[in-house]
Design a protein around this motif. Structure first.
Motif, PDB file in Angstrom:
ATOM      1  N   TYR A  50      10.991  49.558  10.025  1.00 44.55           N
ATOM      2  CA  TYR A  50      10.054  50.420   9.303  1.00 44.55           C
ATOM      3  C   TYR A  50       8.853  50.703  10.199  1.00 44.55           C
ATOM      4  CZ  TYR A  50       6.699  52.113   5.893  1.00 44.55           C
ATOM      5  OH  TYR A  50       5.765  52.876   5.229  1.00 44.55           O
ATOM      6  N   ALA A  51       8.493  51.966  10.318  1.00 43.28           N
ATOM      7  CA  ALA A  51       7.467  52.372  11.289  1.00 43.28           C
ATOM      8  C   ALA A  51       6.162  52.822  10.642  1.00 43.28           C
ATOM      9  CB  ALA A  51       8.010  53.497  12.174  1.00 43.28           C
ATOM     10  N   VAL A  82      18.298  48.344   0.003  1.00 45.14           N
ATOM     11  CA  VAL A  82      18.730  47.344   0.979  1.00 45.14           C
ATOM     12  C   VAL A  82      18.306  47.764   2.384  1.00 45.14           C
ATOM     13  CG1 VAL A  82      20.716  46.191   2.024  1.00 45.14           C
ATOM     14  CG2 VAL A  82      20.656  46.585  -0.449  1.00 45.14           C
ATOM     15  N   ARG A  83      18.543  49.022   2.726  1.00 40.44           N
ATOM     16  CA  ARG A  83      18.163  49.499   4.057  1.00 40.44           C
ATOM     17  C   ARG A  83      16.644  49.439   4.242  1.00 40.44           C
ATOM     18  NH1 ARG A  83      22.106  52.107   6.910  1.00 40.44           N
ATOM     19  NH2 ARG A  83      20.528  53.285   8.089  1.00 40.44           N
ATOM     20  N   ALA A  84      15.900  49.739   3.185  1.00 41.70           N
ATOM     21  CA  ALA A  84      14.446  49.641   3.275  1.00 41.70           C
ATOM     22  C   ALA A  84      14.021  48.196   3.532  1.00 41.70           C
ATOM     23  CB  ALA A  84      13.800  50.165   1.994  1.00 41.70           C
ATOM     24  N   ALA A  85      14.644  47.257   2.825  1.00 40.90           N
ATOM     25  CA  ALA A  85      14.293  45.847   2.997  1.00 40.90           C
ATOM     26  C   ALA A  85      14.619  45.364   4.409  1.00 40.90           C
ATOM     27  CB  ALA A  85      15.024  44.995   1.955  1.00 40.90           C
ATOM     28  N   ILE A  86      15.803  45.737   4.915  1.00 37.81           N
ATOM     29  CA  ILE A  86      16.183  45.317   6.270  1.00 37.81           C
ATOM     30  C   ILE A  86      15.235  45.931   7.298  1.00 37.81           C
ATOM     31  CG2 ILE A  86      17.987  45.439   8.029  1.00 37.81           C
ATOM     32  CD1 ILE A  86      20.046  45.320   5.769  1.00 37.81           C
ATOM     33  N   GLY A  87      14.862  47.193   7.093  1.00 39.57           N
ATOM     34  CA  GLY A  87      13.927  47.839   7.996  1.00 39.57           C
ATOM     35  C   GLY A  87      12.588  47.118   8.049  1.00 39.57           C
ATOM     36  N   VAL A  88      12.131  46.611   6.910  1.00 36.50           N
ATOM     37  CA  VAL A  88      10.870  45.858   6.886  1.00 36.50           C
ATOM     38  C   VAL A  88      11.032  44.522   7.606  1.00 36.50           C
ATOM     39  CG1 VAL A  88       9.207  44.689   5.388  1.00 36.50           C
ATOM     40  CG2 VAL A  88       9.985  47.003   4.827  1.00 36.50           C
ATOM     41  N   PHE A  89      12.128  43.821   7.355  1.00 30.76           N
ATOM     42  CA  PHE A  89      12.382  42.580   8.095  1.00 30.76           C
ATOM     43  C   PHE A  89      12.352  42.844   9.603  1.00 30.76           C
ATOM     44  CE2 PHE A  89      14.205  40.839   4.130  1.00 30.76           C
ATOM     45  CZ  PHE A  89      13.698  39.551   4.184  1.00 30.76           C
ATOM     46  N   ASN A  90      13.019  43.913  10.019  1.00 28.95           N
ATOM     47  CA  ASN A  90      13.091  44.219  11.444  1.00 28.95           C
ATOM     48  C   ASN A  90      11.715  44.533  12.024  1.00 28.95           C
ATOM     49  OD1 ASN A  90      15.830  43.796  11.457  1.00 28.95           O
ATOM     50  ND2 ASN A  90      16.378  45.962  11.311  1.00 28.95           N
ATOM     51  N   LYS A 132       1.525  41.908   3.421  1.00 29.71           N
ATOM     52  CA  LYS A 132       1.639  43.174   4.148  1.00 29.71           C
ATOM     53  C   LYS A 132       3.090  43.665   4.159  1.00 29.71           C
ATOM     54  CE  LYS A 132      -2.344  41.989   7.003  1.00 29.71           C
ATOM     55  NZ  LYS A 132      -2.836  41.532   8.329  1.00 29.71           N
ATOM     56  N   SER A 133       4.032  42.746   4.244  1.00 34.03           N
ATOM     57  CA  SER A 133       5.440  43.154   4.236  1.00 34.03           C
ATOM     58  C   SER A 133       5.842  43.708   2.871  1.00 34.03           C
ATOM     59  CB  SER A 133       6.337  41.978   4.622  1.00 34.03           C
ATOM     60  OG  SER A 133       6.406  41.005   3.589  1.00 34.03           O
ATOM     61  N   TYR A 144       9.011  43.100  11.342  1.00 36.43           N
ATOM     62  CA  TYR A 144       8.288  41.846  11.578  1.00 36.43           C
ATOM     63  C   TYR A 144       9.075  40.888  12.475  1.00 36.43           C
ATOM     64  CZ  TYR A 144       4.891  43.408   8.154  1.00 36.43           C
ATOM     65  OH  TYR A 144       3.912  44.127   7.490  1.00 36.43           O
ATOM     66  N   GLY A 145      10.090  41.406  13.155  1.00 31.78           N
ATOM     67  CA  GLY A 145      10.849  40.578  14.082  1.00 31.78           C
ATOM     68  C   GLY A 145      11.721  39.540  13.422  1.00 31.78           C
ATOM     69  N   ALA A 146      12.053  39.742  12.146  1.00 29.37           N
ATOM     70  CA  ALA A 146      12.869  38.784  11.402  1.00 29.37           C
ATOM     71  C   ALA A 146      14.232  39.391  11.098  1.00 29.37           C
ATOM     72  CB  ALA A 146      12.169  38.372  10.102  1.00 29.37           C
ATOM     73  N   ASN A 147      14.895  39.889  12.148  1.00 30.26           N
ATOM     74  CA  ASN A 147      16.202  40.526  11.992  1.00 30.26           C
ATOM     75  C   ASN A 147      17.140  39.635  11.181  1.00 30.26           C
ATOM     76  OD1 ASN A 147      19.067  40.765  13.963  1.00 30.26           O
ATOM     77  ND2 ASN A 147      18.425  42.391  12.601  1.00 30.26           N
ATOM     78  N   PRO A 148      17.486  40.027   9.946  1.00 31.27           N
ATOM     79  CA  PRO A 148      18.171  39.090   9.054  1.00 31.27           C
ATOM     80  C   PRO A 148      19.684  39.059   9.235  1.00 31.27           C
ATOM     81  CG  PRO A 148      17.709  41.111   7.873  1.00 31.27           C
ATOM     82  CD  PRO A 148      17.124  41.279   9.259  1.00 31.27           C
ATOM     83  N   ARG A 149      20.256  37.895   8.992  1.00 29.28           N
ATOM     84  CA  ARG A 149      21.691  37.800   8.784  1.00 29.28           C
ATOM     85  C   ARG A 149      21.958  38.288   7.365  1.00 29.28           C
ATOM     86  NH1 ARG A 149      22.459  31.627   9.626  1.00 29.28           N
ATOM     87  NH2 ARG A 149      20.430  31.724   8.628  1.00 29.28           N
ATOM     88  N   VAL A 150      22.923  39.176   7.210  1.00 31.13           N
ATOM     89  CA  VAL A 150      23.164  39.799   5.903  1.00 31.13           C
ATOM     90  C   VAL A 150      24.530  39.365   5.388  1.00 31.13           C
ATOM     91  CG1 VAL A 150      23.290  41.952   4.609  1.00 31.13           C
ATOM     92  CG2 VAL A 150      21.738  41.764   6.584  1.00 31.13           C
TER      93      VAL A 150
END
Length: 524
Positions: A50-51, A436-444, A509-510, A446-452
């Motif tokens: 997310y930018a 789901v894509r919005a949530a993953i984009g936010v994780f990414n 913030k996230s 913050y450098g917390a690339n999630p295992r899904v």
């Protein structure tokens, strides 16, 4: 007596673990071996971070952080132990009052046959609408806390940083109030929210959510028109690692009881153990009935049809499993659980498949007769076991109960009483859902690339969102906590140097970013 207890203990140990097999062609016996049609793996890093920037809101969070922390402390200081009806209504009123203070115009306590729920609606006049699920109840407290009062909401210096230590700190009052703090910061800066919100809170999650349906029932049509549902939750490890689960297994939970009666055995009270030569044993009969439901090692369920009902992995689920396998660390998980190995030495993708797609049969507790110190030679007149079975998608609770009852009857155990205590189906959400894509984009971001994962091997009544309401459902968020249901429960507030999990400010913030990401997400 000793033989009965030893057999029961052996069953408890062997039935408690999910089963093992290798993917491929269907094996001999009742369990399928799932054949995967793809080796492609889902990579959450492929979803752009997310930018968007919301600097004024971020600054507001930083400026108000002490007040925000005080809100978390206020929530955990209000007792709300659902099992003991301790502070429940007061907590419900606190939640409702906080929603009104934030500007929710439509707020109500929803009476149920049990504890009340809370409903709130914030109409921002926005294009998108999000349902936010909350639970305001907590588990009872036990001894051996490092703080004197688990409801004092103390800040404690921990090896990972400053933590809020209290019952409910991470499960789930802390992350939920952090989400409301994020709303407050947005409203302070912009006067409204980027999405419309419904908040649905219950006070019986720790009891199995028996009346959650009654909480949402008056609002079904309104809630079904939403774009998704979200449950704020801390899911990071201290190293920043995050696992995002897109659903849960279902569950049935029941008691089996054997009593003396017309079939034999003492009907009114225990008798002398020497009479076993002439008198049937309800305790042994219960053990034999339970043993009939699995192979001798306890690792394959023998109830006819139990595996047949499970839905095969879809292409999307196969890709998710393949992605999980690339990042699997069986040794670390085994060490954390204090387990030497998985069943049969399985590992990697095989273990993931079994954990997600196998139903389970597990003895949670079993008791009968004398269990004190020393000896007392009796023949008990009754024996009871509490059993749970986790249900992958496709295996429905009513069908599971029916198959178990028919299996017992066919084996001559018609006298064994089966009492249903709980049951609900599995829930799952597609990975390509905009939420789901919005949530993953936010994780990414913050450098917390999630295992899904397609779902969690545990259970929760999230079918109310995915099936009753027909909404995509995401549960998770930045932040770390531990000790849920146990002593020293905590939520990380200020990370120590080297700890990569988010602290309170970054968590909030996230949540801001998630709301804006959803408001901007494409529906395609």
């Amino acid at each position: 007596m000793i033989g009965i207890r030893s057999a029961a203990l052996a069953l408890l140990l062997t039935l408690a673990v999910a089963a093992a097999a290798t993917p491929g062609a269907r094996a001999e016996g009742p369990r399928p071996d799932w054949e995967f049609s793809t080796d492609q793996a889902f990579d959450s890093a492929s979803i752009p971070a997310y930018a968007g920037r919301h600097d004024a809101v971020y600054a507001r969070i930083d400026a108000d952080l002490d007040a925000h922390l005080a809100h978390l402390q206020r929530w955990v200081r209000q007792r709300s132990i659902s099992a003991q009806d301790d502070g429940i209504r007061e907590m419900a009123e606190l939640v409702a009052g906080d929603l009104r203070d934030l500007g929710f115009r439509d707020v109500a306590l929803v009476e149920t046959p049990g504890h009340p729920g809370v409903f709130g609606h914030y109409d921002a006049g926005a294009e998108r609408t999000l349902v936010v699920y909350m639970m305001y109840d907590v588990q009872p407290v036990e001894e051996n806390w490092r703080i004197a009062d688990p409801f004092a909401g103390e800040l404690v210096e921990h090896e990972i940083g400053t933590v809020l230590m209290a019952r409910g700190a991470t499960n789930q009052k802390g992350p939920q109030r952090a989400f409301l703090n994020a709303l407050d910061a947005i409203i302070q800066e912009h006067g409204t929210l980027p999405v419309n919100l419904y908040v649905i809170a219950e006070g019986e999650e720790e009891l199995g959510s028996p009346n959650f349906g009654a909480v949402i029932e008056p609002y079904l049509d309104r809630l079904r028109a939403a774009d998704g549902a979200f449950f704020p939750m801390n899911i990071q490890e201290p190293d920043g690692d995050a696992s995002l689960n897109l659903g849960v297994k279902g569950i049935i939970y029941f008691e089996l009881e054997s009593k003396g009666g017309e079939w034999g055995g003492p009907a009114k009270a225990e008798v002398h153990g020497s009479l076993k030569a002439m008198v049937d044993s309800p305790a042994l009969r219960l053990v034999q009935a339970i043993a009939s439901m699995s192979t001798p090692d306890g690792n394959t369920i023998l109830v006819p049809g139990y595996y047949d009902a499970v839905r095969a992995p879809s292409d999307e689920e196969q890709r998710l499993v393949n992605g999980l396998a690339l990042r699997a660390d069986d040794a670390a998980m085994q060490k954390a659980l204090g387990v030497s190995q998985w069943i049969g030495g399985m590992h990697g993708r095989e273990a993931i498949i079994r954990n997600l797609f196998d139903p389970t049969l597990n003895i949670d507790g079993i008791w009968s007769g004398y269990t004190g110190e020393g000896m007392k030679t009796i023949l008990p007149h009754m024996a009871t076991a509490k059993i749970d079975s986790r249900l992958p998608p496709g295996l429905e609770p009513d069908e599971a109960y029916r198959m178990i009852r028919e299996h017992l009857d066919a084996g001559g155990f018609e006298d064994i009483e089966l009492s249903r205590l709980s049951g609900y189906p599995a829930a799952s959400t597609p990975v390509d859902a905009p939420l789901v894509r919005a949530a993953i984009g936010v994780f990414n971001r913050y450098g917390a690339n999630p295992r899904v994962a397609p779902w969690l091997a545990g259970s929760a009544p999230f079918y109310q969102f995915t099936r009753t309401l027909g909404l995509p459902f995401v549960f998770g968020g930045l932040g770390h906590g531990a000790g849920a249901h146990a002593p020293d429960e905590y939520m990380l507030i200020r990370p120590a140097e080297g700890v990569k999990a988010a602290g309170l400010a970054e968590i909030e913030k996230s949540y801001v970013d998630l709301l804006y990401a959803l408001s901007e997400a494409s529906s395609e």
